[in-house]
Design a protein around this motif. Sequence first.
Motif, PDB file in Angstrom:
ATOM      1  N   ALA A   1     -15.258  -3.812  33.769  1.00 17.94           N
ATOM      2  CA  ALA A   1     -14.932  -2.852  32.707  1.00 17.94           C
ATOM      3  C   ALA A   1     -15.295  -3.415  31.334  1.00 17.94           C
ATOM      4  O   ALA A   1     -15.834  -2.712  30.481  1.00 17.94           O
ATOM      5  N   GLY A   2     -14.994  -4.681  31.118  1.00 21.89           N
ATOM      6  CA  GLY A   2     -15.351  -5.323  29.853  1.00 21.89           C
ATOM      7  C   GLY A   2     -16.847  -5.375  29.653  1.00 21.89           C
ATOM      8  O   GLY A   2     -17.358  -5.151  28.552  1.00 21.89           O
ATOM      9  N   CYS A   3     -17.568  -5.656  30.731  1.00 24.19           N
ATOM     10  CA  CYS A   3     -19.030  -5.696  30.670  1.00 24.19           C
ATOM     11  C   CYS A   3     -19.589  -4.315  30.304  1.00 24.19           C
ATOM     12  O   CYS A   3     -20.477  -4.201  29.462  1.00 24.19           O
ATOM     13  N   LEU A   4     -19.050  -3.279  30.926  1.00 26.35           N
ATOM     14  CA  LEU A   4     -19.487  -1.916  30.621  1.00 26.35           C
ATOM     15  C   LEU A   4     -19.201  -1.552  29.168  1.00 26.35           C
ATOM     16  O   LEU A   4     -20.003  -0.891  28.512  1.00 26.35           O
ATOM     17  N   LYS A   5     -18.069  -2.020  28.635  1.00 30.79           N
ATOM     18  CA  LYS A   5     -17.752  -1.780  27.227  1.00 30.79           C
ATOM     19  C   LYS A   5     -18.748  -2.502  26.318  1.00 30.79           C
ATOM     20  O   LYS A   5     -19.136  -1.986  25.275  1.00 30.79           O
ATOM     21  N   GLY A   6     -19.169  -3.696  26.725  1.00 28.18           N
ATOM     22  CA  GLY A   6     -20.176  -4.429  25.963  1.00 28.18           C
ATOM     23  C   GLY A   6     -21.497  -3.676  25.914  1.00 28.18           C
ATOM     24  O   GLY A   6     -22.145  -3.604  24.874  1.00 28.18           O
ATOM     25  N   ILE A   7     -21.891  -3.095  27.031  1.00 34.14           N
ATOM     26  CA  ILE A   7     -23.119  -2.296  27.077  1.00 34.14           C
ATOM     27  C   ILE A   7     -22.989  -1.089  26.158  1.00 34.14           C
ATOM     28  O   ILE A   7     -23.900  -0.780  25.383  1.00 34.14           O
ATOM     29  N   GLU A   8     -21.859  -0.411  26.215  1.00 35.15           N
ATOM     30  CA  GLU A   8     -21.647   0.755  25.349  1.00 35.15           C
ATOM     31  C   GLU A   8     -21.688   0.367  23.882  1.00 35.15           C
ATOM     32  O   GLU A   8     -22.204   1.113  23.055  1.00 35.15           O
ATOM     33  N   SER A   9     -21.167  -0.809  23.561  1.00 35.94           N
ATOM     34  CA  SER A   9     -21.200  -1.277  22.177  1.00 35.94           C
ATOM     35  C   SER A   9     -22.638  -1.497  21.715  1.00 35.94           C
ATOM     36  O   SER A   9     -22.999  -1.125  20.590  1.00 35.94           O
ATOM     37  N   VAL A  10     -23.455  -2.083  22.561  1.00 29.88           N
ATOM     38  CA  VAL A  10     -24.873  -2.285  22.203  1.00 29.88           C
ATOM     39  C   VAL A  10     -25.556  -0.941  22.000  1.00 29.88           C
ATOM     40  O   VAL A  10     -26.276  -0.740  21.015  1.00 29.88           O
ATOM     41  N   LYS A  11     -25.330  -0.013  22.914  1.00 29.81           N
ATOM     42  CA  LYS A  11     -25.941   1.318  22.794  1.00 29.81           C
ATOM     43  C   LYS A  11     -25.539   1.997  21.484  1.00 29.81           C
ATOM     44  O   LYS A  11     -26.350   2.620  20.816  1.00 29.81           O
ATOM     45  N   LYS A  12     -24.274   1.866  21.129  1.00 33.49           N
ATOM     46  CA  LYS A  12     -23.744   2.540  19.941  1.00 33.49           C
ATOM     47  C   LYS A  12     -24.197   1.865  18.640  1.00 33.49           C
ATOM     48  O   LYS A  12     -24.575   2.540  17.686  1.00 33.49           O
ATOM     49  N   ASN A  13     -24.153   0.528  18.620  1.00 31.86           N
ATOM     50  CA  ASN A  13     -24.365  -0.191  17.367  1.00 31.86           C
ATOM     51  C   ASN A  13     -25.793  -0.636  17.102  1.00 31.86           C
ATOM     52  O   ASN A  13     -26.169  -0.846  15.950  1.00 31.86           O
ATOM     53  N   ALA A  14     -26.610  -0.796  18.126  1.00 31.32           N
ATOM     54  CA  ALA A  14     -27.959  -1.324  17.913  1.00 31.32           C
ATOM     55  C   ALA A  14     -28.831  -0.434  17.015  1.00 31.32           C
ATOM     56  O   ALA A  14     -29.578  -0.967  16.196  1.00 31.32           O
ATOM     57  N   PRO A  15     -28.775   0.893  17.139  1.00 28.91           N
ATOM     58  CA  PRO A  15     -29.625   1.706  16.252  1.00 28.91           C
ATOM     59  C   PRO A  15     -29.290   1.526  14.771  1.00 28.91           C
ATOM     60  O   PRO A  15     -30.110   1.788  13.914  1.00 28.91           O
ATOM     61  N   LEU A  16     -28.084   1.063  14.479  1.00 23.29           N
ATOM     62  CA  LEU A  16     -27.652   0.886  13.098  1.00 23.29           C
ATOM     63  C   LEU A  16     -27.780  -0.556  12.613  1.00 23.29           C
ATOM     64  O   LEU A  16     -27.531  -0.842  11.447  1.00 23.29           O
ATOM     65  N   ALA A  17     -28.158  -1.457  13.498  1.00 28.53           N
ATOM     66  CA  ALA A  17     -28.182  -2.876  13.159  1.00 28.53           C
ATOM     67  C   ALA A  17     -29.308  -3.201  12.182  1.00 28.53           C
ATOM     68  O   ALA A  17     -30.415  -2.701  12.305  1.00 28.53           O
ATOM     69  N   LYS A  18     -28.981  -4.038  11.218  1.00 31.12           N
ATOM     70  CA  LYS A  18     -29.974  -4.526  10.263  1.00 31.12           C
ATOM     71  C   LYS A  18     -30.700  -5.709  10.889  1.00 31.12           C
ATOM     72  O   LYS A  18     -30.165  -6.396  11.754  1.00 31.12           O
ATOM     73  N   VAL A  19     -31.891  -5.962  10.412  1.00 34.00           N
ATOM     74  CA  VAL A  19     -32.631  -7.160  10.801  1.00 34.00           C
ATOM     75  C   VAL A  19     -32.535  -8.131   9.640  1.00 34.00           C
ATOM     76  O   VAL A  19     -32.904  -7.798   8.513  1.00 34.00           O
ATOM     77  N   VAL A  20     -31.990  -9.317   9.898  1.00 27.52           N
ATOM     78  CA  VAL A  20     -31.867 -10.342   8.861  1.00 27.52           C
ATOM     79  C   VAL A  20     -32.485 -11.641   9.367  1.00 27.52           C
ATOM     80  O   VAL A  20     -32.415 -11.939  10.563  1.00 27.52           O
ATOM     81  N   GLU A  21     -33.088 -12.356   8.474  1.00 20.05           N
ATOM     82  CA  GLU A  21     -33.683 -13.645   8.833  1.00 20.05           C
ATOM     83  C   GLU A  21     -32.728 -14.749   8.418  1.00 20.05           C
ATOM     84  O   GLU A  21     -32.240 -14.784   7.276  1.00 20.05           O
ATOM     85  N   ILE A  22     -32.446 -15.639   9.350  1.00 26.15           N
ATOM     86  CA  ILE A  22     -31.581 -16.781   9.066  1.00 26.15           C
ATOM     87  C   ILE A  22     -32.435 -18.029   9.144  1.00 26.15           C
ATOM     88  O   ILE A  22     -32.992 -18.349  10.202  1.00 26.15           O
TER      89      ILE A  22
END
Length: 62
Positions: free
Chosen positions: A36-57
């Motif tokens: 269940a936790g793993c599935l929640k992690g996948i859902e988080s990636v699906k939800k948040n990745a389109p909004l993620a910024k690209v930053v160089e460290i």
Amino acid sequence: MSKFEIFTDNTGKYSFRLRARNGEIIATGQVYTSKAGCLKGIESVKKNAPLAKVVEIKNALK
């Protein structure tokens, strides 16, 4: 089509990887104690990745 793969390690803990259309692994998740936790992690990636910024460290390994 790309796909998320859920798998267990030799201790029975769950993780996931995201494969591109060509079969290459393009992302991996952390280790989860439950499916269940793993599935929640996948859902988080699906939800948040389109909004993620690209930053160089620089010098991240120091």
